[in-house]
Write an enzyme that holds these catalytic residues in place. Structure first.
Site, PDB file in Angstrom:
ATOM      1  N   HIS A  82     -33.741   5.678 -32.328  1.00  0.00           N
ATOM      2  CA  HIS A  82     -34.702   6.575 -31.666  1.00  0.00           C
ATOM      3  C   HIS A  82     -33.973   7.842 -31.246  1.00  0.00           C
ATOM      4  O   HIS A  82     -32.870   7.784 -30.722  1.00  0.00           O
ATOM      5  CB  HIS A  82     -35.295   5.889 -30.434  1.00  0.00           C
ATOM      6  N   ASP A 161     -47.457   3.391 -21.379  1.00  0.00           N
ATOM      7  CA  ASP A 161     -46.731   4.639 -21.635  1.00  0.00           C
ATOM      8  C   ASP A 161     -47.677   5.730 -22.106  1.00  0.00           C
ATOM      9  O   ASP A 161     -47.501   6.904 -21.759  1.00  0.00           O
ATOM     10  CB  ASP A 161     -45.617   4.419 -22.662  1.00  0.00           C
ATOM     11  N   SER A 183     -39.789   5.031 -20.477  1.00  0.00           N
ATOM     12  CA  SER A 183     -40.780   5.364 -21.505  1.00  0.00           C
ATOM     13  C   SER A 183     -40.220   5.056 -22.900  1.00  0.00           C
ATOM     14  O   SER A 183     -40.852   4.355 -23.706  1.00  0.00           O
ATOM     15  CB  SER A 183     -41.132   6.856 -21.372  1.00  0.00           C
ATOM     16  N   LYS A 187     -41.048   1.441 -25.480  1.00  0.00           N
ATOM     17  CA  LYS A 187     -41.557   1.494 -26.860  1.00  0.00           C
ATOM     18  C   LYS A 187     -40.610   0.783 -27.823  1.00  0.00           C
ATOM     19  O   LYS A 187     -41.038   0.107 -28.761  1.00  0.00           O
ATOM     20  CB  LYS A 187     -41.772   2.955 -27.278  1.00  0.00           C
TER      21      LYS A 187
HETATM   22  N1  URA Z   1     -39.766  10.730 -25.258  1.00  0.00           N
HETATM   23  C1  URA Z   1     -40.505   9.688 -24.816  1.00  0.00           C
HETATM   24  O1  URA Z   1     -40.931   8.842 -25.591  1.00  0.00           O
HETATM   25  N2  URA Z   1     -40.738   9.591 -23.503  1.00  0.00           N
HETATM   26  C2  URA Z   1     -40.275  10.475 -22.601  1.00  0.00           C
HETATM   27  O2  URA Z   1     -40.513  10.322 -21.429  1.00  0.00           O
HETATM   28  C3  URA Z   1     -39.528  11.569 -23.077  1.00  0.00           C
HETATM   29  C4  URA Z   1     -39.265  11.664 -24.424  1.00  0.00           C
END
Ligand code: URA
Length: 435
Positions: A82, A161, A183, A187
């Protein structure tokens, strides 16, 4: 327990219990906690922060607020990657095939672009025919067959989220370390991988502007991973300049292809090899990061990484035979070459402004759901640290709309800060944090 007391506790700097955090997140998804209460709470977190324990509890409460992907039918140690978001960031189409070619399965869910950073799914959709929506069974079968698939996030994954990010986006509470860490990690945990490699961007074109805050974010995310039983490595990389030379969807896929064919820009190639080596190491295909690096470097040099990308594109319905000339399949109709009106060193690039200019050309969107133009973008021929003479080509802007091209051309000189001395050179990799 009620939302008001939880907001008050955080406002007054108290540490929230796991039960309070779970109550708040469940209430948010179930409609018992109102958006305005979540906004007040996010602002309290912004100012008071959270302990590592609270941040981990928040990430887990969010991760399990909806469906979670079950990847247990995929053989092997599944790894994911990510990026916290940058300009010109096209590492996924390079690192996923490299890992897959090393035998490490990557079942990747990616997002679309919003604001000045691009999205991986938008980039892949510039390949004619490429399907970014597969059923869960197709997704799992493809990863078992060829070790790689990249699809768009669908279903009811991490609803907490979605709600909270929407609120943070309009209440000036995005740039909070515990909120970003929870956040992103919620995910990744819900996406089901066993090992996660994070590319944390640092600099003017990123959420994290300095190395200290990026390191704190990285440590917090690695700690969340440990609590969730996942292995996490974080690579901190420079975002004081766009990554590589191309910005724009098809242009970036072209640059990723060039990189897999050994002809990519140095910074992109170096970062991709580092990210892929951490993924290959976590995936158990090499006993150390150094050996993993040698392995992925060999796979890039031999063309096996590129063959794997072609295989993945074909498996998802894309025209793999077009990949080597993807930027010319549907080219932008208009081009403007930007030449330098002065001599000197490029001291720095206003990276987020470059991202915004490219977004306004049509390559990105300001609001979710807006259509985008895959062909438009910018190719940078001179970057930070370069010595430039008068009339040198700095960049080429590619557009389909004369009005938008004119806006970009006018704004472009503002992306350079000039100097008479060479600026201190910054490496692309600024550090790593692992469990
Ligand atoms: N990317 C995300 O998925 N969440 C955030 O809070 C900031 C960047």
């Amino acid at each position: 327990m009620n939302a008001e007391n939880i907001i008050r506790s955080k406002r007054d700097g108290r540490e929230l219990t796991r039960e309070e955090i779970e109550y708040f997140i469940k209430g948010l998804v179930g409609g018992k906690v109102a958006d305005y209460q979540a906004a007040a709470w996010a602002m309290a977190v912004y100012f008071q922060g959270m302990t590592r324990r609270e941040t981990s509890d928040l990430a887990l409460a969010m991760a399990y607020s909806g469906e979670v992907m079950d990847l247990s039918a995929i053989e092997g140690i599944k790894v994911d990657k990510h990026s916290t978001g940058g300009v010109g960031d096209k590492t996924t189409p390079v690192v996923v095939p490299l890992c897959a070619a090393a035998g490490v399965p990557v079942a990747k869910l990616s997002g679309r672009g919003l604001g000045f950073t691009g999205g991986t799914i938008d980039k892949f959709e510039s390949i004619p025919g490429f399907r970014t929506e597969l059923s869960q069974q197709e997704f799992i079968d493809q990863v078992n067959r060829i070790k790689a698939a990249v699809i768009s996030q669908t279903g009811n994954l991490v609803p907490a989220d979605k709600i909270l990010y929407g609120i943070r986006d309009v209440t000036a509470t995005v740039d909070s370390i515990p909120l970003i860490a929870s956040s992103v990690m919620s995910k990744k945990i819900a996406s089901g991988a066993d090992g996660i490699v994070l590319d944390i961007k640092v600099g003017q074109g990123a959420f994290m502007k300095d190395l200290d805050s990026a390191t704190e974010l990285a440590e917090s995310m690695v700690a969340i991973g440990l609590q969730a039983g996942r292995r996490v490595s974080a690579v901190l990389s420079d975002m004081n300049r766009p990554l590589g030379q191309a910005i724009g969807n098809a242009l970036e896929i072209q640059e990723a292809v060039d990189t897999l064919r050994g002809q990519g820009p140095g910074d992109l190639t170096e970062l991709c090899l580092i990210l892929a080596s951490h993924m290959v190491y976590l995936g158990g295909a090499a006993p150390s990061i150094e050996e993993a690096h040698a392995l992925v470097k060999g796979l890039l040099a031999s063309g096996q990484g590129y063959s794997k990308l072609c295989e993945m594109v074909a498996a998802q319905g894309g025209q793999a035979e077009d990949l080597e000339r993807i930027a010319t399949v549907n080219p932008a109709r208009l081009q403007a070459e930007i030449r330098s009106e002065r001599a000197g060193y490029i001291e720095s690039l206003v990276t987020d402004e470059i991202g915004r200019i490219v977004m306004r050309l049509g390559a990105g969107r300001e609001r979710t759901g807006e259509p985008i133009d895959h062909a438009v973008g910018v190719k940078l021929y001179r970057k930070t640290g370069d010595l430039v003479e008068v009339n040198d080509t700095l960049a080429v802007i590619m557009a389909n709309d004369p009005g938008k091209l004119e806006v970009a051309r006018k704004a472009w000189p503002g992306v350079y800060n000039w100097g008479d001395e060479p600026p201190l050179s910054r490496p692309i990799i600024l550090g790593t944090v692992s469990d």
